[in-house]
Design an enzyme around this catalytic site. Structure first.
Site, mmCIF file in Angstrom:
data_model
loop_
_atom_site.group_PDB
_atom_site.id
_atom_site.type_symbol
_atom_site.label_atom_id
_atom_site.label_comp_id
_atom_site.label_asym_id
_atom_site.label_seq_id
_atom_site.Cartn_x
_atom_site.Cartn_y
_atom_site.Cartn_z
ATOM 1 N N ARG A 7 47.096 42.197 59.131
ATOM 2 C CA ARG A 7 46.683 40.980 58.944
ATOM 3 C C ARG A 7 47.043 40.289 57.860
ATOM 4 O O ARG A 7 47.285 38.970 57.639
ATOM 5 C CB ARG A 7 45.169 41.305 58.983
ATOM 6 C CG ARG A 7 44.767 41.796 60.265
ATOM 7 C CD ARG A 7 44.377 40.684 61.279
ATOM 8 N NE ARG A 7 43.671 39.716 61.154
ATOM 9 C CZ ARG A 7 42.195 39.492 61.569
ATOM 10 N NH1 ARG A 7 41.627 40.663 62.023
ATOM 11 N NH2 ARG A 7 41.532 38.552 61.321
ATOM 12 N N ALA A 32 33.184 44.915 35.703
ATOM 13 C CA ALA A 32 32.993 44.104 37.177
ATOM 14 C C ALA A 32 34.240 43.636 37.665
ATOM 15 O O ALA A 32 34.622 43.784 38.679
ATOM 16 C CB ALA A 32 31.875 42.874 36.872
ATOM 17 N N ASP A 53 39.651 52.215 30.567
ATOM 18 C CA ASP A 53 38.521 51.557 30.360
ATOM 19 C C ASP A 53 37.878 52.875 29.491
ATOM 20 O O ASP A 53 38.096 53.853 29.490
ATOM 21 C CB ASP A 53 37.533 51.455 31.420
ATOM 22 C CG ASP A 53 36.602 50.749 31.113
ATOM 23 O OD1 ASP A 53 36.374 49.441 31.392
ATOM 24 O OD2 ASP A 53 35.248 51.419 30.726
ATOM 25 N N ARG A 64 26.538 44.311 39.917
ATOM 26 C CA ARG A 64 27.970 43.695 39.690
ATOM 27 C C ARG A 64 29.242 44.479 39.729
ATOM 28 O O ARG A 64 30.421 43.993 40.052
ATOM 29 C CB ARG A 64 28.250 42.713 38.666
ATOM 30 C CG ARG A 64 28.209 43.241 37.231
ATOM 31 C CD ARG A 64 27.946 42.217 36.322
ATOM 32 N NE ARG A 64 28.051 42.913 34.895
ATOM 33 C CZ ARG A 64 27.387 43.865 34.367
ATOM 34 N NH1 ARG A 64 26.118 44.290 35.075
ATOM 35 N NH2 ARG A 64 27.466 44.597 33.399
ATOM 36 N N GLU A 125 39.922 39.652 21.810
ATOM 37 C CA GLU A 125 40.960 40.522 20.873
ATOM 38 C C GLU A 125 41.768 41.303 21.889
ATOM 39 O O GLU A 125 43.082 41.329 21.659
ATOM 40 C CB GLU A 125 40.071 41.316 19.942
ATOM 41 C CG GLU A 125 40.955 41.918 18.871
ATOM 42 C CD GLU A 125 40.748 43.122 18.387
ATOM 43 O OE1 GLU A 125 41.525 43.703 18.200
ATOM 44 O OE2 GLU A 125 39.449 43.577 19.045
ATOM 45 N N CYS A 166 48.036 30.191 23.544
ATOM 46 C CA CYS A 166 48.082 28.971 23.681
ATOM 47 C C CYS A 166 46.643 28.465 24.385
ATOM 48 O O CYS A 166 46.142 27.134 24.107
ATOM 49 C CB CYS A 166 49.296 28.296 24.533
ATOM 50 S SG CYS A 166 50.783 28.865 23.943
ATOM 51 N N CYS A 178 29.357 37.884 24.843
ATOM 52 C CA CYS A 178 29.703 39.144 24.882
ATOM 53 C C CYS A 178 28.953 39.791 25.930
ATOM 54 O O CYS A 178 28.503 39.425 26.700
ATOM 55 C CB CYS A 178 29.112 40.015 23.432
ATOM 56 S SG CYS A 178 27.359 40.060 23.335
ATOM 57 N N CYS A 236 53.736 28.986 18.835
ATOM 58 C CA CYS A 236 52.995 30.237 19.201
ATOM 59 C C CYS A 236 53.492 31.332 18.532
ATOM 60 O O CYS A 236 54.864 31.546 19.000
ATOM 61 C CB CYS A 236 52.755 29.981 20.647
ATOM 62 S SG CYS A 236 51.928 31.254 21.296
ATOM 63 N N CYS A 239 54.479 33.221 22.605
ATOM 64 C CA CYS A 239 55.473 32.605 23.521
ATOM 65 C C CYS A 239 56.222 31.421 22.735
ATOM 66 O O CYS A 239 57.055 30.792 23.561
ATOM 67 C CB CYS A 239 54.622 32.072 24.642
ATOM 68 S SG CYS A 239 53.752 30.449 24.434
HETATM 69 ZN ZN LIG Z 1 51.704 30.886 23.479
#
Ligand SMILES: [Zn+2]
Length: 333
Positions: A7, A32, A53, A64, A125, A166, A178, A236, A239
């Site tokens: 499918r 979640a 994790d 959830r 972070e 960015c 949080c 940046c 990037c």
């Molecule tokens: Zn950037």
């Protein structure tokens, strides 16, 4: 005979399906968004799932976090372990690599050959770390954040496209809040749908995936979309034209205020031998057992774990915690 992906293949085409079946994907976080993405991608046929994790399953997750059960919470299983068991039930021929712990620069360096990463974190972070690694090593990832009834998601592409740094300059996201903030499951499911749709397109080799941030309030139905291209910043640090990837710098411990606890967690990318911790040679109280070293400087309590993680309790803010860390947990030479 119809194969199990028939499918999906009708939509994506057989060459895209083949690419998906060869792909290795990092799902960073198994809460979640992480459980939703992991299930969708494993069902879609990816070859290998890498799951990281640091938490274990709790009853309050079950509303959830779709891969977990009451039995997992009862046993306080690490989320990655509970997730892997469920995912193998769903698909026995998938390869799953699990890690219980925090994302670190060295983990990302070791896994730099992945085809894609899915962001399933609850803090900026960790996203900056994933972002800088993605820009440096050249893998695409899909940002996602949820709070309350609102979700946001965007693909972050490698090679001269605007990155998460960015984006966060320009867009105050719901990820400000949080993991103690409220959240409804449909907001998770919507965000995961956008993330995994982008993931399948990127993995399938689609060349017209564009960096667009999608936003939705699942209760009012209001949506927004923002083209990220115009956000690309020449200067940046990830990037731009002269990147230095700040989150990947060695010896830069990650510092994070834990929600609602007046506690700051500091995670250096190295182990700390207790015998060389500076505070032990100073005139402050300390205690040590086989697992942790506790120091009591300046009205605070600092707990040092063997893997290098430090909790600073009763610290007013992150910069003060970092100062205490450098002063008392720094290593004697
Ligand atoms: Zn950037």
């Amino acid at each position: 005979m119809m194969n199990r992906y028939n499918r999906q293949e009708q939509v994506l085409g057989s060459s895209a399906q083949k690419r998906i079946e060869e792909a290795a994907v990092l799902v960073a976080g198994a809460g979640a968004l992480g459980s939703a993405a992991a299930e969708t991608l494993v069902r879609a046929g990816i070859r290998k799932l890498i799951l990281i994790d640091r938490d274990h399953v709790e009853l309050s997750n079950l509303q959830r976090q779709q891969l977990y059960t009451e039995a997992d919470a009862e046993a306080a299983l690490p989320k990655v372990e509970a997730a892997a068991r469920r995912l193998y039930d769903i698909r026995s021929d998938v390869e799953i690599e699990t890690t219980v712990g925090e994302l670190t620069p060295s983990f990302l360096k070791e896994h730099r050959d992945i085809d894609l990463a899915v962001d399933a974190f609850d803090n900026r972070e960790a996203r900056r770390l994933l972002n800088d690694a993605a820009q440096k090593y050249g893998f695409p990832w899909v940002y996602g954040a949820v709070s309350g009834t609102i979700g946001m998601a965007a693909p972050i592409l490698a090679g001269g496209q605007p990155c998460y740094r960015c984006l966060e300059q320009a867009v105050p996201g719901p990820e400000e809040s949080c993991d103690t903030a409220g959240v409804v499951s449909p907001a998770v499911q919507w965000t995961s749908a956008i993330q995994t749709a982008a993931a399948l397109r990127i993995l399938g080799g689609s060349e017209d995936v564009t960096p667009v941030l999608q936003w939705m309030d699942v209760f009012t139905g209001r949506t927004k979309a923002m083209d990220l291209k115009r956000l690309a910043a020449e200067d940046c640090p990830a990037c731009g034209s002269r990147p230095d990837y700040p989150a990947l710098q060695e010896n830069m411990p990650s510092v994070r205020m834990l929600c609602g606890r007046r506690t700051v967690q500091i995670q250096p990318d190295r182990r700390i031998p207790f015998s060389r911790v500076k505070g032990k040679g100073m005139d402050i109280p300390w205690r040590e057992n086989e697992f942790v070293l506790q120091l009591y400087p300046e009205g605070c309590r600092m707990v040092v774990f063997r893997d290098g993680r430090v909790l600073v309790h009763e610290a007013p803010d992150e910069s003060e915690a970092l100062r205490l860390y450098e002063q008392y947990v720094g290593l004697m030479v």
